[in-house]
Design an enzyme around this catalytic site. Structure first.
Site, PDB file in Angstrom:
ATOM      1  N   GLY A  24       0.831  -1.200   0.000  1.00 31.59           N
ATOM      2  CA  GLY A  24       0.000   0.000   0.000  1.00 31.59           C
ATOM      3  C   GLY A  24       0.863   1.247   0.000  1.00 31.59           C
ATOM      4  O   GLY A  24       2.040   1.219   0.346  1.00 31.59           O
ATOM      5  N   GLY A  48       0.679   5.566   1.067  1.00 30.28           N
ATOM      6  CA  GLY A  48      -0.073   6.552   1.833  1.00 30.28           C
ATOM      7  C   GLY A  48       0.698   7.836   1.987  1.00 30.28           C
ATOM      8  O   GLY A  48       1.718   8.067   1.327  1.00 30.28           O
ATOM      9  N   GLY A  91       4.322   7.174   3.236  1.00 29.27           N
ATOM     10  CA  GLY A  91       5.252   6.479   2.354  1.00 29.27           C
ATOM     11  C   GLY A  91       4.641   5.209   1.800  1.00 29.27           C
ATOM     12  O   GLY A  91       3.443   5.159   1.502  1.00 29.27           O
ATOM     13  N   VAL A 130       4.330   0.813   2.069  1.00 33.33           N
ATOM     14  CA  VAL A 130       4.452  -0.389   2.896  1.00 33.33           C
ATOM     15  C   VAL A 130       4.743  -1.565   1.972  1.00 33.33           C
ATOM     16  O   VAL A 130       4.017  -1.790   0.993  1.00 33.33           O
ATOM     17  CB  VAL A 130       3.174  -0.644   3.713  1.00 33.33           C
ATOM     18  CG1 VAL A 130       3.327  -1.909   4.548  1.00 33.33           C
ATOM     19  CG2 VAL A 130       2.890   0.541   4.623  1.00 33.33           C
ATOM     20  N   LYS A 145       7.435  -0.625   6.632  1.00 31.60           N
ATOM     21  CA  LYS A 145       6.998   0.732   6.277  1.00 31.60           C
ATOM     22  C   LYS A 145       8.224   1.573   5.945  1.00 31.60           C
ATOM     23  O   LYS A 145       9.094   1.805   6.785  1.00 31.60           O
ATOM     24  CB  LYS A 145       6.222   1.372   7.417  1.00 31.60           C
ATOM     25  CG  LYS A 145       5.822   2.822   7.126  1.00 31.60           C
ATOM     26  CD  LYS A 145       5.083   3.459   8.264  1.00 31.60           C
ATOM     27  CE  LYS A 145       3.665   2.954   8.336  1.00 31.60           C
ATOM     28  NZ  LYS A 145       2.870   3.677   9.345  1.00 31.60           N
ATOM     29  N   ASP A 164      -3.993   7.582  14.157  1.00 31.67           N
ATOM     30  CA  ASP A 164      -4.802   7.829  12.963  1.00 31.67           C
ATOM     31  C   ASP A 164      -5.879   6.756  12.941  1.00 31.67           C
ATOM     32  O   ASP A 164      -5.792   5.775  12.207  1.00 31.67           O
ATOM     33  CB  ASP A 164      -3.918   7.775  11.713  1.00 31.67           C
ATOM     34  CG  ASP A 164      -4.659   8.284  10.484  1.00 31.67           C
ATOM     35  OD1 ASP A 164      -5.768   8.809  10.636  1.00 31.67           O
ATOM     36  OD2 ASP A 164      -4.116   8.125   9.377  1.00 31.67           O
TER      37      ASP A 164
END
Length: 765
Positions: free
Chosen positions: A469, A471, A474, A476, A490, A588
């Site tokens: 993924g 985001g 950065g 993952v 990450k 978050d």
């Protein structure tokens, strides 16, 4: 070493090096000369090989007539290959004509032959130019006839029309079976149309042709399809009106021309073409020929009747450029052989040794090739003598290789040392030494400090196929460690500089988190500009994907399972709000950061990320945009996140579980874009039933659903002081689950086990 090398470039070694270069040039030049000599010798030998049958002449004037063609009975393969060699005047050389013989069914106009090619399977003949001149002369037609197996070449001829206002029609036919059962396919038409302009030069004097492209102005061309045997050339009549309109043109250029010609033998030129055509009666045309009667090569071989290809030759289906398929075949000599492949003696071996391809050694001719037997002390193939100069050059070359290799190795070593120093610098700046001490002091044995090399190998150098993924922080990556454990790595974007002591403290605290509903931090890598974090790998995607994903993974997401996930998430957040982890409040909380494993156990992720890696202003803006819909309204005034901010974000997650609507959407009306606002309004207006997900509401659980909705509304209060704590939320959800289990012990799909009680939701490490 370098001194020795440069000293060798002075005095006698230079002379030897020049001598060596001369030898090398000789070697380079010997092969082309030998090759050209071989080719020239082959052509000379080819001229000496028999081309006609025994007792038959192979010359007509200046033209060689090779078998299967012939000029007398018994000298040609069949009547179609008869060449009439005749003399029209006593003082002229004989001229070859392709013509019919007695008994031939074809009414053939004699065609003068200028060349016969066995290799290309074609013949060059002269064909008349069709013309029409003057106002009072009738338009004339031209007829070009060929007997089988001759056809006009498709790729070596062009159809031309030259003149003013021409519509030239080329009508042909080719052998085959037509729809009407005839043996020819008629009406193969091609048209060449031209136009003219008396004032093309811009004044009223004589017409000028200023276009040599042959694209319509005074000249037009077309291509004939393959397989055509008979061709008729016709002009359409020119009206008197057209002649009157273009009288200046017809005065200067009274004739019109239409003809078939070999491509390379005619190029339209406005200044000279009309004069040339006016003085030309015939133009060269290329026609294909073949061995017919038995079909293509395979059919001819199977019939074994009068197969034309003789020794050391190969059969080729022909014509190769006919889109309607080959109808016959031709023969060609194999590589290393020459001669006439149709002759009974077949193709003959080329004696390459006659051209002396081996300057020093002995040449041995072999069928289709040759070899060089070189004496001792010489090189292979060219048999060039070895010398001390060559050895010297080889030594110098070896020294150069060693110098280049050593320099490359030194440069590589310097880069490696620089890279190692840079990794050590990052390790120190990111608090690596302090972190090692703190982990040892707190007993964080399960948390590792990985090297950059380990994570590069684990992610296949961070290959795109390993991306899980992307985001605001950065990317993952999926990583596979040497012990075959799968982890999530990450890799953050470059951000604001970290405070090494603060980072080490935060990472030490996070390494102590041990809760079954929190994604476990396994370690980190500090040898990069921005530290890399290594987490346990969760296999079953995010809560967001199960609720809102394209594949609707949550289609079987029953209410009991949603309630279980909500309770586990609340317990994990309450655990993180405990006194041990009070400093970790920058979370978050949203559906995308709640992961599910194969047993649909909730795993809270992305806690403490903004403390671990400080963000710059751009990344903070991106983060706020990514959490839009979950963000505590009080944050807009205070610019601070608190424990109650997590409660508000969790209330939005509860609303998502109840309604299956995304937290914020521009697709909804402006007043309903925020799910939190939409949900609270629906509760206050007693319209909860209108926004609930119909897949979860049943007669038996409606009361439980409403209780969770009331809890979500309390979490979404605008003032943080009016919201419950995460611990209170977790306890209330646990109570709701117990009540549901007691009222529906048989129908509850998700039973609470003893270990799933509040003590574990709020448990300590």
């Amino acid at each position: 070493m370098e001194g020795i090398f440069f000293q060798s470039l002075h005095g006698m070694p230079i002379m030897r090096l020049i001598s060596l270069l001369i030898i090398v040039l000789e070697l380079v030049l010997v092969l082309p000369i030998s090759t050209s000599s071989t080719t020239a010798a082959a052509h000379d030998h080819q001229a000496l090989l028999p081309q006609a049958l025994l007792g038959c002449s192979d010359r007509c004037g200046n033209l060689t007539i090779p078998y299967p063609f012939g000029m007398a009975p018994g000298c040609y393969r069949g009547p179609e290959f008869f060449i009439n060699c005749t003399t029209t005047h006593e003082d002229e050389n004989p001229v070859p004509y392709l013509t019919k013989i007695s008994g031939s069914p074809y009414d053939l106009i004699q065609l003068r032959v200028t060349n016969i090619s066995l290799e290309e399977g074609d013949m060059h003949v002269l064909q008349p130019v069709t013309r029409s001149c003057g106002e009072d002369q009738n338009d004339t037609d031209g007829v070009l006839l060929l007997p089988p197996p001759f056809t006009f070449s498709e790729d070596k001829n062009y159809l031309f029309a030259v003149g003013c206002g021409i519509v030239a029609v080329f009508q042909g036919s080719r052998p085959g079976q037509g729809l009407d059962g005839n043996t020819t396919l008629p009406h193969i038409n091609r048209y060449c149309v031209t136009y003219c302009d008396d004032n093309s030069d811009g004044n009223n004097t004589d017409p000028v042709i200023n276009d040599d492209s042959c694209s319509g102005f005074a000249c037009s061309l077309a291509q004939l399809p393959g397989g055509v045997q008979n061709l008729t050339v016709m002009f359409t009549p020119v009206s008197n009106i057209s002649r009157a309109r273009h009288r200046k043109w017809y005065t200067k250029y009274p004739c019109r021309y239409a003809f078939l010609v070999e491509q390379s033998k005619f190029t339209f030129s406005p200044g000279t073409s009309f004069e040339q055509l006016n003085n030309t009666s015939h133009l060269p045309v290329v026609v294909n020929w073949e061995i017919g009667g038995h079909g293509t090569c395979d059919a001819a071989r199977k019939s074994k009747k009068d197969f034309a290809c003789k020794g050391n030759s190969k059969c080729v289906d022909w014509p190769s450029d006919n889109i309607h398929g080959s109808t016959g075949y031709i023969c060609k000599c194999k590589k290393g052989y020459q001669g006439n492949p149709y002759h009974p003696d077949g193709c003959q071996d080329i004696d390459e040794c006659k051209s002396n391809p081996c300057p020093v050694g002995k040449c041995i001719n072999t069928p289709g090739s040759h070899s060089c037997l070189c004496p001792n002390g010489t090189k292979e193939r060219s048999c060039k003598e070895k010398s001390k100069t060559l050895l010297m050059v080889m030594g110098i070359s070896l020294i150069l290789v060693l110098l280049v290799g050593s320099s490359s190795y030194i440069c590589w070593g310097m880069k490696q040392r620089k890279y190692i120093r840079l990794k050590e610098k990052y390790f120190r700046e990111n608090g690596g030494l302090l972190l090692q001490q703190q982990l040892a002091h707190h007993g964080g044995e399960a948390t590792r400090i990985f090297t950059a090399v380990e994570l590069e190998k684990a992610t296949n150098n961070y290959h795109d196929s390993r991306v899980l993924g992307r985001g605001a922080y950065g990317v993952v990556y999926k990583g596979i460690l040497p012990d075959n454990r799968t982890v999530a790595i990450k890799k953050s974007k470059v951000a604001a500089p970290t405070q090494s002591e603060q980072f080490a403290n935060e990472l030490t605290v996070l390494s102590q988190i041990n809760h079954k509903n929190v994604v476990r931090l396994l370690g980190c890598c500090l040898e990069a500009e921005v530290p890399l974090l290594v987490y346990e790998f969760i296999t079953n995607d995010t809560l967001f994907e199960h609720l809102h994903g394209k594949q609707k993974k949550g289609s079987s997401f029953v209410w009991e399972l949603r309630l279980k996930i909500a309770a586990e998430t609340a317990g994990a957040l309450a655990y993180l709000h405990s006194s041990t982890f009070m400093q970790i409040i920058h979370r978050d909380v949203k559906a995308m950061n709640i992961l599910l494993d194969d047993n649909y156990t909730a795993k809270v992720s992305d806690f403490g990320a903004s403390v671990l890696i400080p963000l710059d202003q751009t990344q903070i803006k991106t983060l706020v945009q990514g959490t839009f819909g979950y963000l505590d309204p009080e944050y807009l005034h205070s610019n601070q996140l608190t424990e109650k901010s997590d409660v508000y974000s969790f209330g939005v997650v509860l609303a998502e579980l109840l309604t299956r609507k995304v937290a914020f959407s521009y697709d909804r009306p402006e007043a309903e874009r925020s799910l939190a606002r939409l949900f609270v309004c629906a509760m206050e207006e007693e319209r909860l039933d209108h926004i609930l997900d119909g897949d979860i509401v049943t007669e038996g659980n409606i009361e439980t659903v409403r209780n969770v909705a009331h809890l979500a509304k309390k979490c979404l209060m605008l003032k943080g002081e009016e919201r419950p704590t995460m611990k209170e939320v977790a306890i209330e959800l646990e109570g709701i689950m117990r009540t549901m289990a007691n009222h529906h012990p048989q129908g509850n799909n998700v039973q609470l086990r003893p270990e799933d009680q509040t003590s574990n939701f709020l448990g300590s490490p």
